[in-house]
Scaffold this motif. Sequence first.
Motif, PDB file in Angstrom:
ATOM      1  N   ASP A   1       1.914   6.709  -0.602  1.00  0.00           N
ATOM      2  CA  ASP A   1       0.981   5.821  -1.020  1.00  0.00           C
ATOM      3  C   ASP A   1       1.187   5.275  -2.353  1.00  0.00           C
ATOM      4  O   ASP A   1       1.782   5.884  -3.215  1.00  0.00           O
ATOM      5  N   VAL A   2       1.022   3.874  -2.562  1.00  0.00           N
ATOM      6  CA  VAL A   2       1.530   3.411  -3.611  1.00  0.00           C
ATOM      7  C   VAL A   2       1.119   4.099  -5.201  1.00  0.00           C
ATOM      8  O   VAL A   2       1.871   4.043  -6.198  1.00  0.00           O
ATOM      9  N   GLU A   3       0.200   4.723  -5.116  1.00  0.00           N
ATOM     10  CA  GLU A   3      -0.618   5.274  -6.202  1.00  0.00           C
ATOM     11  C   GLU A   3       0.119   6.620  -6.622  1.00  0.00           C
ATOM     12  O   GLU A   3       0.135   7.150  -7.807  1.00  0.00           O
ATOM     13  N   TYR A   4       1.130   6.912  -5.712  1.00  0.00           N
ATOM     14  CA  TYR A   4       1.888   8.329  -6.090  1.00  0.00           C
ATOM     15  C   TYR A   4       3.348   7.779  -6.312  1.00  0.00           C
ATOM     16  O   TYR A   4       4.300   8.708  -6.338  1.00  0.00           O
TER      17      TYR A   4
ATOM     18  N   THR B   1       5.401  11.651 -10.892  1.00  0.00           N
ATOM     19  CA  THR B   1       4.626  11.999 -10.331  1.00  0.00           C
ATOM     20  C   THR B   1       4.684  13.335  -9.391  1.00  0.00           C
ATOM     21  O   THR B   1       5.884  13.620  -8.773  1.00  0.00           O
TER      22      THR B   1
ATOM     23  N   ASN C   1      -0.027  15.233  -1.809  1.00  0.00           N
ATOM     24  CA  ASN C   1      -0.444  15.372  -3.054  1.00  0.00           C
ATOM     25  C   ASN C   1      -0.625  16.834  -3.527  1.00  0.00           C
ATOM     26  O   ASN C   1      -0.463  17.700  -2.578  1.00  0.00           O
TER      27      ASN C   1
ATOM     28  N   GLN D   1       4.806   6.499  -9.102  1.00  0.00           N
ATOM     29  CA  GLN D   1       5.465   6.576 -10.275  1.00  0.00           C
ATOM     30  C   GLN D   1       6.483   7.564 -10.455  1.00  0.00           C
ATOM     31  O   GLN D   1       6.032   8.847 -10.069  1.00  0.00           O
TER      32      GLN D   1
ATOM     33  N   ILE E   1       0.153  11.951   1.908  1.00  0.00           N
ATOM     34  CA  ILE E   1       0.366  11.001   1.399  1.00  0.00           C
ATOM     35  C   ILE E   1       1.605   9.851   1.967  1.00  0.00           C
ATOM     36  O   ILE E   1       1.624   8.932   1.476  1.00  0.00           O
TER      37      ILE E   1
ATOM     38  N   LYS F   1       0.829  -1.120  -0.135  1.00  0.00           N
ATOM     39  CA  LYS F   1      -0.124  -0.013  -0.109  1.00  0.00           C
ATOM     40  C   LYS F   1       0.891   1.321   0.012  1.00  0.00           C
ATOM     41  O   LYS F   1       0.428   2.224  -0.426  1.00  0.00           O
ATOM     42  N   LYS F   2       2.224   1.056   0.519  1.00  0.00           N
ATOM     43  CA  LYS F   2       3.078   2.440   0.351  1.00  0.00           C
ATOM     44  C   LYS F   2       4.408   1.787  -0.070  1.00  0.00           C
ATOM     45  O   LYS F   2       4.756   0.818  -0.147  1.00  0.00           O
ATOM     46  N   ARG F   3       5.099   2.749  -0.536  1.00  0.00           N
ATOM     47  CA  ARG F   3       6.319   2.386  -1.171  1.00  0.00           C
ATOM     48  C   ARG F   3       7.405   3.538  -0.837  1.00  0.00           C
ATOM     49  O   ARG F   3       7.122   4.825  -0.923  1.00  0.00           O
TER      50      ARG F   3
END
Length: 358
Positions: free
Chosen positions: A329-332, A337, A301, A334, A307, A279-281
């Motif tokens: 959070d993993v959606e951020y 970003t 964000n 890449q 985040i 869920k996080k990176r």
Amino acid sequence: MKNIALAEKHVSLGAKMVPFAGFNMPVQYEGINAEHATVRNDVGVFDVSHMGEFILKGEGALDLIQRVTSNDASKLVDGKVQYSCLPNQQGGIVDDLLVYRIDDKTYLLVVNASNIEKDLQWIQNFNHSGVDINDISERTSLLAVQGPKATAVLQKLTEVDLASMEYYSFKKGTFAGVENVLISATGYTGAGGYELYFDNEYAEQIWDAIFEAGKDSNIKPIGLGARDTLRLEKGFCLYGNDIDDTTSPLEAGLGWITKFSKTFTNSENLEAQKKAGIKKRLVGFEMVDRGIPRHDYPITNPAGEVIGRVTSGTQSPTLQKAIGMGYVDVEYAQPGTEIAIAIRNTNVRARVVKVPFV
């Protein structure tokens, strides 16, 4: 406060000494930026004798290491080194470490200074087959000679063929007239070089010999301050900042040292985490606007929602820009970003980038 063997030498060289992990350590000599450049361009010497060293010996040594570490130590052969970590039972990391295979029944583990007692107790908890565990930390000195000129300087002091040594390999030999020095093609700077392990009684002899051999190569002593900026430029994790008892090795980007081909502490839960998706990176980022990211600053964000948090940050001496690492959070996660770092109540623009930075 413990003193390393060369503490007085560092004071005589003008080092600024600070408490670090219970030791009196040199943080800088002429200044972090100058010392950083010396290692990137020439050769520098770090005294990292505060690190911990354990010898594991016996028939069950490999089985014990396999049980407590995440990487697959069965892949090691004599003279090879492996980066690994000690997972805990809650999904986090007890410590990261190096595993040296001396022979099939003898291994050297090198751990972080702040975790020596914790790690020793942790490994003993799983020692059910009578493996002999000898903590040699207090009698062992460790110098890291790093930089593009390290091989040429050190080759003057040993008959061991340094140029032929592969990264993450080691040899034992005579160095600067001292027998049984462990010469390791490892380091924490990404600038190339070696780490030398030997008994404390030879510390001054070896230190002086290295500096005499390097006098025409702009060799200089380097403190822990530049060690931190150098490792951050290469995206290397620092225990206590980027990884700790609460961070999963998978979240930290250490899946490459987390091998599910064997059973180890908490491997079942970590494998489930891998299958479910993290869920996080841990990511690298560079500042777009002016500002220095610091440990534990919130990451947001563009809408200002928190985040994640910064784990390491600095002004990169090589890039002349502010860089950092942190969990998001993993959606951020890449590269490319847009994010922001909350610095003194102002959200300062930043961008996720691939590591290493240099």
